[in-house]
Design an enzyme around this catalytic site. Structure first.
Site, PDB file in Angstrom:
ATOM      1  N   ASP A   1      36.365  14.981 -14.246  1.00  0.00           N
ATOM      2  CA  ASP A   1      35.013  15.462 -14.566  1.00  0.00           C
ATOM      3  C   ASP A   1      34.097  15.215 -13.370  1.00  0.00           C
ATOM      4  O   ASP A   1      33.951  14.071 -12.918  1.00  0.00           O
ATOM      5  CB  ASP A   1      34.493  14.702 -15.797  1.00  0.00           C
ATOM      6  CG  ASP A   1      33.261  15.357 -16.403  1.00  0.00           C
ATOM      7  OD1 ASP A   1      32.631  16.194 -15.719  1.00  0.00           O
ATOM      8  OD2 ASP A   1      32.923  15.022 -17.556  1.00  0.00           O
TER       9      ASP A   1
ATOM     10  N   HIS B   1      30.861  16.115 -13.428  1.00  0.00           N
ATOM     11  CA  HIS B   1      29.512  15.875 -13.980  1.00  0.00           C
ATOM     12  C   HIS B   1      28.415  16.607 -13.215  1.00  0.00           C
ATOM     13  O   HIS B   1      27.373  16.016 -12.907  1.00  0.00           O
ATOM     14  CB  HIS B   1      29.218  14.371 -14.027  1.00  0.00           C
ATOM     15  CG  HIS B   1      30.014  13.645 -15.067  1.00  0.00           C
ATOM     16  ND1 HIS B   1      31.024  12.758 -14.766  1.00  0.00           N
ATOM     17  CD2 HIS B   1      29.977  13.704 -16.410  1.00  0.00           C
ATOM     18  CE1 HIS B   1      31.552  12.295 -15.879  1.00  0.00           C
ATOM     19  NE2 HIS B   1      30.948  12.857 -16.895  1.00  0.00           N
TER      20      HIS B   1
ATOM     21  N   GLU C   1      38.963  16.767 -26.258  1.00  0.00           N
ATOM     22  CA  GLU C   1      38.628  15.469 -25.664  1.00  0.00           C
ATOM     23  C   GLU C   1      38.558  14.406 -26.768  1.00  0.00           C
ATOM     24  O   GLU C   1      38.102  14.673 -27.878  1.00  0.00           O
ATOM     25  CB  GLU C   1      37.267  15.546 -24.958  1.00  0.00           C
ATOM     26  CG  GLU C   1      36.863  14.242 -24.300  1.00  0.00           C
ATOM     27  CD  GLU C   1      35.513  14.337 -23.584  1.00  0.00           C
ATOM     28  OE1 GLU C   1      34.790  15.323 -23.803  1.00  0.00           O
ATOM     29  OE2 GLU C   1      35.200  13.424 -22.806  1.00  0.00           O
TER      30      GLU C   1
ATOM     31  N   TRP D   1      21.355  20.772  -8.922  1.00  0.00           N
ATOM     32  CA  TRP D   1      20.964  22.105  -8.447  1.00  0.00           C
ATOM     33  C   TRP D   1      20.780  23.042  -9.603  1.00  0.00           C
ATOM     34  O   TRP D   1      21.649  23.268 -10.357  1.00  0.00           O
ATOM     35  CB  TRP D   1      22.052  22.630  -7.505  1.00  0.00           C
ATOM     36  CG  TRP D   1      22.035  21.875  -6.248  1.00  0.00           C
ATOM     37  CD1 TRP D   1      22.564  20.643  -6.031  1.00  0.00           C
ATOM     38  CD2 TRP D   1      21.436  22.254  -5.024  1.00  0.00           C
ATOM     39  NE1 TRP D   1      22.337  20.236  -4.753  1.00  0.00           N
ATOM     40  CE2 TRP D   1      21.649  21.229  -4.092  1.00  0.00           C
ATOM     41  CE3 TRP D   1      20.723  23.374  -4.600  1.00  0.00           C
ATOM     42  CZ2 TRP D   1      21.164  21.264  -2.789  1.00  0.00           C
ATOM     43  CZ3 TRP D   1      20.261  23.430  -3.308  1.00  0.00           C
ATOM     44  CH2 TRP D   1      20.484  22.377  -2.415  1.00  0.00           C
TER      45      TRP D   1
HETATM   46  C1  CS2 Z   1      31.168  13.540 -20.420  1.00  0.00           C
HETATM   47  C2  CS2 Z   1      30.338  12.904 -21.496  1.00  0.00           C
HETATM   48  O1  CS2 Z   1      32.904  13.478 -21.993  1.00  0.00           O
HETATM   49  C3  CS2 Z   1      32.467  14.061 -21.015  1.00  0.00           C
HETATM   50  O2  CS2 Z   1      33.023  14.998 -20.494  1.00  0.00           O
HETATM   51  O3  CS2 Z   1      30.595  14.443 -19.585  1.00  0.00           O
HETATM   52  O4  CS2 Z   1      30.662  11.579 -21.476  1.00  0.00           O
HETATM   53  C4  CS2 Z   1      28.838  13.006 -21.383  1.00  0.00           C
HETATM   54  O5  CS2 Z   1      28.401  12.326 -20.274  1.00  0.00           O
HETATM   55  C5  CS2 Z   1      28.196  12.463 -22.610  1.00  0.00           C
HETATM   56  O6  CS2 Z   1      28.775  13.019 -23.742  1.00  0.00           O
HETATM   57  C6  CS2 Z   1      26.701  12.732 -22.574  1.00  0.00           C
HETATM   58  O7  CS2 Z   1      26.149  12.586 -23.812  1.00  0.00           O
HETATM   59 MG    MG Z   2      31.919  16.062 -19.152  1.00  0.00          MG
END
Ligand code: CS2
Ligand code: MG
Length: 402
Positions: A210, A212, A339, A402
Site C-alpha cells: 500500500d 497510501h 482485506e 497531490w
Molecule cells: C489502509 C487503511 O487498509 C488499508 O489499506 O489504507 O488502514 C486506512 O489507512 C484506514 O482504514 C483509514 O481509516
Molecule cells: Mg489502503
C-alpha cells in the site's frame, strides 16, 4: 414489514464504531455499519437528524427505492458522510430482508460464486528483517496473501506501519498528529524489501503493498516498474485519484497491478478508472460506498472491464461491515480478494458474528442476514473517544498530497 424505530449506537471497544439499528413491526432488527474513521459523529448526526425521521413508517422491503430516496432526495449528493449514512440504512435493510426470508444474505445476492473468500493480512515492521519475520508468522497461520509494509530509514514514522504489530490503528490523537515524508528515501528502500521477501519466501505467497497515495503519477510509474521482478498481487493507491486520468501515465509504464478506491464513495469516483481499465482492483467497500446496493453496481460495472473487487477491510470497518462484505464477496463473480485486519477481542465481543476465518479464507456463515449482531449492554460500556487520522508533510514542512 414496517420500520417502527431506528437508533444510532456509538461505541469504542478499543476504537470508535457507529452502528445503525433498524427495528420493525415484525420484531426483526437489522444492523448497518456507519463508521467513518475520524469523522464518526458527523455520520451519527446525519443519521439522527436527517435520515431516521424519514425512515420511520417505511416498508423495510423497499431497499432500492429507499436507497434512491436518500441519494437523490438529499439534493446534496455523494460525499463520505452522506454515503456512509446511506450505506448503514442499506446494509440494515438487506440484513432485515434476509432475516425475513430466513436465509444468509449471500443467497439473496445470487448465491455463492465460490466456496470461500480469500483474505490478505498485514505484515509490517520497523525494518526489513522485522517485516520478514511478520510475513513468516502469517504464512505459518495459513494466509495465502500478505500485505508488506516497513519503516523507511531516515523517517521517524511511516503511515501504515503499526506500533503494535497485530492491531493497527492510524487514528491516534484528538488533534491530528503530523508525519514527515520523503519520496526519495521511500523509493530507494521499498524495492529492497520486496527483493528480500521473494529471496526468503519464494513466489508462492501473494504479496501486496500500500503506497497510501504518497507518490506523483510518474513516481508511481517508477515504483511499479521497479517492483515488476517481484510480481506483486497489487500496488495500492500509488497516487491520489481525484484526477483519474493520471493513472494513464502509470499504466503506460508498468504491468504491476493497481488497486484503488478505499476512499471512494460512489461509482462516479471510479468511472474513468474502471471504464478505461486503468486499475485492476476496485477497493470500495460496503460502509463507505453506499451499502450492498451501490457496491453491487460498482462491481457489475467493473466486471464489464475485467476489474476485480478488493474490499477495504481495515479495523475501522466494523464487524458489521465485514460480515456484509463477506456475503458480497462470496456472491459476486469478479471478486478478487478481501482485506482483513483482525479486530480486538473487545470489538469481537461487542459484535458477535457468524463469519469464520481459517487457513487464509473466510466463510460468511449461514446465519440469516449478514450474521453480525451487537451486544448493546456491552457497547454502552465503551465511551466515544475523539481520534483523528494523521496529516502528512514533506521534510521541508509543506503539506503533501497531490
Ligand atoms: C489502509 C487503511 O487498509 C488499508 O489499506 O489504507 O488502514 C486506512 O489507512 C484506514 O482504514 C483509514 O481509516
Ligand atoms: Mg489502503
Amino acid at each position: 414489514m414496517k420500520i417502527t424505530n431506528a437508533r444510532v449506537i456509538v461505541t469504542c471497544p478499543g476504537r470508535n464504531f457507529v452502528t445503525l439499528k433498524i427495528e420493525t413491526d415484525e420484531g426483526l432488527t437489522g444492523l448497518g455499519d456507519a463508521t467513518l474513521n475520524g469523522r464518526e459523529l458527523a455520520v451519527a448526526a446525519y443519521l439522527s437528524e436527517h435520515v431516521i425521521p424519514a425512515l420511520i413508517g417505511r416498508d423495510a422491503h423497499r431497499i432500492e427505492d429507499t436507497w434512491q430516496y436518500f441519494y437523490r432526495g438529499a439534493y446534496w449528493r455523494r460525499g463520505p458522510v452522506t454515503m456512509c449514512a446511506i450505506a448503514a440504512v442499506d446494509t440494515a435493510l438487506w440484513d432485515l430482508k434476509a432475516k425475513a426470508a430466513n436465509l444468509p444474505l449471500y443467497q439473496l445476492l445470487g448465491g455463492k460464486s465460490r466456496d470461500a473468500v480469500m483474505a490478505y493480512g498485514h505484515a509490517n515492521g520497523r525494518d526489513i528483517d522485522e517485516t520478514l519475520d511478520e510475513i513468516g508468522r502469517y504464512i505459518d497461520e495459513g494466509y495465502k496473501a500478505i500485505r508488506a509494509q516497513c519503516g523507511i530509514p531516515g523517517l521517524d514514522s511511516t503511515y501504515g506501519v503499526a506500533k503494535d504489530k497485530r492491531y493497527y490503528e492510524p487514528a491516534d490523537a484528538t488533534v491530528a498528529s503530523e508525519n514527515r515524508w520523503s519520496t526519495t528515501k521511500y523509493l530507494d528502500h521499498v524495492p529492497k524489501l520486496f527483493d528480500a521477501i521473494r529471496a526468503r519466501f519464494g513466489f508462492e505467497p501473494h504479496i501486496l503493498h500500500d503506497v497510501h497515495h504518497r507518490l506523483t503519477p510518474i513516481e508511481a510509474a517508477r515504483l511499479g516498474k521497479s517492483l515488476e521482478p517481484y510480481r506483486l498481487f497489487w500496488m495500492e493507491d500509488p497516487t491520489p485519484a481525484e484526477n483519474q486520468a493520471a493513472f494513464r501515465l502509470i499504466r503506460q509504464h508498468t504491468v504491476t497491478p493497481i488497486a484503488v478506491g478505499e476512499v471512494f464513495n460512489t461509482i462516479y469516483d471510479c468511472q474513468q478508472l474502471i471504464g478505461e481499465q486503468l486499475i485492476d482492483y476496485i477497493r470500495t467497500t460496503v460502509v463507505h460506498a453506499g451499502g450492498i446496493t451501490h457496491l453491487r453496481r460498482i462491481a457489475n460495472f467493473a466486471e464489464l472491464h475485467q476489474v476485480r473487487t478488493g474490499c477495504h477491510g481495515a479495523t475501522d470497518l466494523s464487524p458489521v461491515c465485514m460480515g456484509a462484505a463477506l456475503h458480497f464477496d462470496i456472491s459476486v463473480h469478479n471478486f478478487g480478494i478481501q482485506e482483513y485486519m483482525v479486530h480486538t477481542d473487545a470489538t469481537n465481543a461487542v459484535f458477535p458474528h457468524a463469519y469464520r476465518f481459517e487457513n487464509g479464507f473466510f466463510d460468511p456463515g449461514d446465519a440469516p442476514g449478514h450474521g453480525v449482531e451487537i451486544d448493546e449492554a456491552l457497547a454502552a460500556r465503551y465511551r466515544y473517544k475523539p481520534s483523528a487520522l494523521p496529516v502528512n508533510r514533506l521534510e521541508d514542512g509543506s503539506m503533501w498530497d497531490w
